[in-house]
Design a protein around this motif. Structure first.
Motif, PDB file in Angstrom:
ATOM      1  N   UNK A   1      -1.695   6.333  12.748  1.00 47.18           N
ATOM      2  CA  UNK A   1      -1.104   5.261  13.561  1.00 47.18           C
ATOM      3  C   UNK A   1      -2.143   4.569  14.442  1.00 47.18           C
ATOM      4  N   UNK A   2      -3.079   5.347  14.993  1.00 50.67           N
ATOM      5  CA  UNK A   2      -4.119   4.753  15.840  1.00 50.67           C
ATOM      6  C   UNK A   2      -5.119   3.963  15.007  1.00 50.67           C
ATOM      7  N   UNK A   3      -5.555   4.538  13.901  1.00 51.11           N
ATOM      8  CA  UNK A   3      -6.536   3.864  13.052  1.00 51.11           C
ATOM      9  C   UNK A   3      -5.938   2.608  12.416  1.00 51.11           C
ATOM     10  N   UNK A   4      -4.665   2.661  12.125  1.00 48.51           N
ATOM     11  CA  UNK A   4      -3.989   1.512  11.522  1.00 48.51           C
ATOM     12  C   UNK A   4      -4.070   0.294  12.439  1.00 48.51           C
ATOM     13  N   UNK A   5      -3.951   0.542  13.736  1.00 52.56           N
ATOM     14  CA  UNK A   5      -4.024  -0.566  14.695  1.00 52.56           C
ATOM     15  C   UNK A   5      -5.436  -1.151  14.763  1.00 52.56           C
ATOM     16  N   UNK A   6      -6.435  -0.315  14.503  1.00 57.29           N
ATOM     17  CA  UNK A   6      -7.817  -0.801  14.542  1.00 57.29           C
ATOM     18  C   UNK A   6      -8.097  -1.821  13.443  1.00 57.29           C
ATOM     19  N   UNK A   7      -7.384  -1.710  12.337  1.00 57.83           N
ATOM     20  CA  UNK A   7      -7.634  -2.629  11.219  1.00 57.83           C
ATOM     21  C   UNK A   7      -6.503  -3.645  11.043  1.00 57.83           C
ATOM     22  N   UNK A   8      -5.625  -3.727  12.044  1.00 59.09           N
ATOM     23  CA  UNK A   8      -4.467  -4.614  11.915  1.00 59.09           C
ATOM     24  C   UNK A   8      -4.907  -6.058  11.681  1.00 59.09           C
ATOM     25  N   UNK A   9      -4.374  -6.661  10.605  1.00 58.66           N
ATOM     26  CA  UNK A   9      -4.596  -8.081  10.312  1.00 58.66           C
ATOM     27  C   UNK A   9      -3.301  -8.694   9.782  1.00 58.66           C
ATOM     28  N   UNK A  10      -2.203  -8.140  10.219  1.00 63.69           N
ATOM     29  CA  UNK A  10      -0.870  -8.595   9.825  1.00 63.69           C
ATOM     30  C   UNK A  10       0.001  -8.672  11.081  1.00 63.69           C
ATOM     31  N   UNK A  11       1.150  -9.331  11.036  1.00 54.84           N
ATOM     32  CA  UNK A  11       1.997  -9.505  12.223  1.00 54.84           C
ATOM     33  C   UNK A  11       2.388  -8.178  12.868  1.00 54.84           C
TER      34      UNK A  11
ATOM     35  N   UNK B   1       0.835  -1.204   0.000  1.00 52.64           N
ATOM     36  CA  UNK B   1       0.000   0.000   0.000  1.00 52.64           C
ATOM     37  C   UNK B   1       0.868   1.252   0.000  1.00 52.64           C
ATOM     38  N   UNK B   2       0.230   2.376  -0.216  1.00 53.54           N
ATOM     39  CA  UNK B   2       0.944   3.661  -0.167  1.00 53.54           C
ATOM     40  C   UNK B   2       0.860   4.278   1.221  1.00 53.54           C
ATOM     41  N   UNK B   3       0.455   3.475   2.194  1.00 55.37           N
ATOM     42  CA  UNK B   3       0.415   3.955   3.575  1.00 55.37           C
ATOM     43  C   UNK B   3      -0.681   4.976   3.812  1.00 55.37           C
ATOM     44  N   UNK B   4      -0.338   6.031   4.512  1.00 54.65           N
ATOM     45  CA  UNK B   4      -1.320   7.023   4.944  1.00 54.65           C
ATOM     46  C   UNK B   4      -2.064   7.661   3.774  1.00 54.65           C
ATOM     47  N   UNK B   5      -1.398   7.825   2.652  1.00 57.01           N
ATOM     48  CA  UNK B   5      -2.037   8.447   1.488  1.00 57.01           C
ATOM     49  C   UNK B   5      -3.266   7.666   1.033  1.00 57.01           C
ATOM     50  N   UNK B   6      -3.223   6.349   1.197  1.00 62.60           N
ATOM     51  CA  UNK B   6      -4.364   5.519   0.816  1.00 62.60           C
ATOM     52  C   UNK B   6      -5.584   5.867   1.656  1.00 62.60           C
ATOM     53  N   UNK B   7      -5.362   6.140   2.928  1.00 65.14           N
ATOM     54  CA  UNK B   7      -6.463   6.393   3.867  1.00 65.14           C
ATOM     55  C   UNK B   7      -7.041   7.802   3.730  1.00 65.14           C
ATOM     56  N   UNK B   8      -6.159   8.779   3.564  1.00 62.14           N
ATOM     57  CA  UNK B   8      -6.602  10.175   3.630  1.00 62.14           C
ATOM     58  C   UNK B   8      -7.361  10.639   2.392  1.00 62.14           C
ATOM     59  N   UNK B   9      -7.474   9.774   1.392  1.00 59.89           N
ATOM     60  CA  UNK B   9      -8.353  10.100   0.264  1.00 59.89           C
ATOM     61  C   UNK B   9      -9.781  10.305   0.777  1.00 59.89           C
ATOM     62  N   UNK B  10     -10.182   9.479   1.738  1.00 60.14           N
ATOM     63  CA  UNK B  10     -11.519   9.603   2.332  1.00 60.14           C
ATOM     64  C   UNK B  10     -11.473  10.145   3.761  1.00 60.14           C
ATOM     65  N   UNK B  11     -10.466   9.727   4.516  1.00 61.26           N
ATOM     66  CA  UNK B  11     -10.335  10.202   5.898  1.00 61.26           C
ATOM     67  C   UNK B  11      -9.598  11.544   5.907  1.00 61.26           C
ATOM     68  N   UNK B  12     -10.233  12.557   5.312  1.00 60.85           N
ATOM     69  CA  UNK B  12      -9.604  13.876   5.261  1.00 60.85           C
ATOM     70  C   UNK B  12     -10.030  14.716   6.468  1.00 60.85           C
ATOM     71  N   UNK B  13      -9.549  15.946   6.532  1.00 66.82           N
ATOM     72  CA  UNK B  13      -9.804  16.793   7.698  1.00 66.82           C
ATOM     73  C   UNK B  13     -11.278  17.136   7.852  1.00 66.82           C
TER      74      UNK B  13
END
Length: 394
Positions: A381-391, A360-372
């Motif tokens: 970093x917090x939201x990433x942990x909510x969807x964690x499905x990797x080691x 993935x492109x990291x944060x850029x992938x999310x902020x397309x919709x999760x904007x200000x």
């Protein structure tokens, strides 16, 4: 007995005179900034503030409290041009009319949809006031003419495209009060007085807040009070306004606007999240049971927005591509925010699994919709942990 009646009348007249002297004349102004194209609260904000329907409940609440109320709106009902924007603009204006707004600003972008409103002149117990727009040089010239030719006690200026420190510069001054309401400020601005008899403030944009100004003239001495109100559902909504909003949603659905969206193409197709679960069972269960992404489309269905292109794009897979989501009938396997939103089109990987897919492109992938605007509390970093499905070490 006659003496008693005479003294009683004198006392009554004295009391009436005292009450009249103590009476404070108050003009109540309720104003909102630009709607920024939002008819209802939008986004993952937790507390849903804003929206015309919720605003109508607050207006009813204030009117029921009594007094003279004047309603002013910052406009900007649409952000873009096109068929849906015309529908939205018409809907917005209808709702303002039902709520009996005295003045609604029209941006230069919207001037092809409606006539620019004329200045609104009001009279409250002998005090003259005017509400006008300040967006172009022509607006400024019109204001100068009005203030030269008419006796005005209070001028309320709807300004856009100016900073709070610049807005009053070059505007006529005189023996009247000037109130500058900044329509396009992102957040509410606490009132301040940069010059004599001048107040600058804002209710912020997107209709999330309303400002209430109370002007008083007691023995011809001018005073004012102010408060900001978060537009919540505390006071419900006006039924007529809700009916207009429902008609808008149905009109968007019947127009099948999703079918007319212009999209770019990708050489790799989308397969949908169900295709992924055959090999990625653990990850699929994590998505299905622990993530809001797995029922993102259902949140639109509950509010009848699942036919609205402006809303759908952040609740489905591959919306911006011709090979991605098109509509509910043709591509229901691409509803919700799924694997391919983050990992990219998966058709090639699904039919020929090889290492290397899914970066993935990291944060850029999310902020397309999760904007200000739509996700102001988003913390990658917090939201990433909510969807964690990797080691954990990755």
């Amino acid at each position: 007995m006659q003496k008693f009646l005479f003294m009683s009348c004198v006392a009554l007249l004295f009391l009436c005179g005292c009450v009249q002297e103590q009476q404070v004349d108050t003009l109540n102004i309720l104003f909102t900034g630009e709607a920024s194209g939002e008819l209802e609260p939008c986004g993952c904000t937790g507390m849903k503030t804003g929206g015309i329907a919720q605003r109508s409940g607050w207006i009813r609440h204030f009117r029921d409290s009594g007094g003279k109320w004047v309603l002013i709106d910052g406009g900007f009902a649409t952000k873009k041009s096109g068929r849906q924007q015309k529908m939205k603009f018409t809907t917005y204006r209808k709702m303002l009319k039902v709520m009996e707004y005295e003045f609604s600003c029209v941006t230069q972008q919207e001037q092809n949809l409606v006539t620019v409103p004329k200045p609104y002149f009001g009279d409250f117990r002998g005090k003259k006031f005017v509400i006008l727009r300040l967006e172009t040089e022509q607006d400024k010239q019109q204001a100068q003419t009005i203030l030269q030719q008419k006796s005005i006690d209070l001028v309320i200026v709807m300004a856009r495209g100016k900073t709070s420190s610049q807005v009053s510069e070059g505007f006529p001054q005189g023996d009247f009060w000037r109130i500058f309401l900044i329509n396009d400020a992102q957040n509410p601005i606490t009132p301040f007085t940069p010059q004599e008899k001048t107040i600058v403030l804002s209710a912020g944009d997107r209709g999330r807040y309303a400002g209430v100004l109370r002007f008083s003239w007691e023995k011809n001495v001018f005073s004012w009070k102010h408060e900001h109100i978060a537009i919540t559902n505390e006071h419900g909504a006006d039924e007529k306004v809700l009916s207009i909003l429902t008609n808008y949603k149905n009109t968007v659905k019947e127009a099948r606007l999703l079918d007319f969206e212009i999209k770019r193409s990708t050489p790799i197709g989308y397969v949908g999240t169900d295709m992924c679960k055959s090999c990625h069972k653990k990850e699929f269960q994590s998505w299905l049971t622990k993530q809001d992404h797995s029922h993102a489309f259902a949140t639109l269905q509950k509010q009848n927005y699942h036919h609205d292109p402006e809303c759908v794009k952040c609740h489905v897979v591959g919306y911006e591509f011709a090979e991605g989501f098109r509509n509910w009938e043709e591509s229901d396997y691409l509803i919700n925010v799924g694997c391919e939103n983050c990992h990219g089109p998966g058709a090639r990987h699904a039919f020929d699994p090889k290492p290397g897919y899914g970066k993935t492109t990291g944060e850029m992938t999310c902020t397309v919709c999760h904007d200000k605007d739509h996700s102001p509390k988003f913390d990658y970093n917090k939201y990433r942990e909510k969807i964690r499905h990797w080691p954990k070490n990755e």
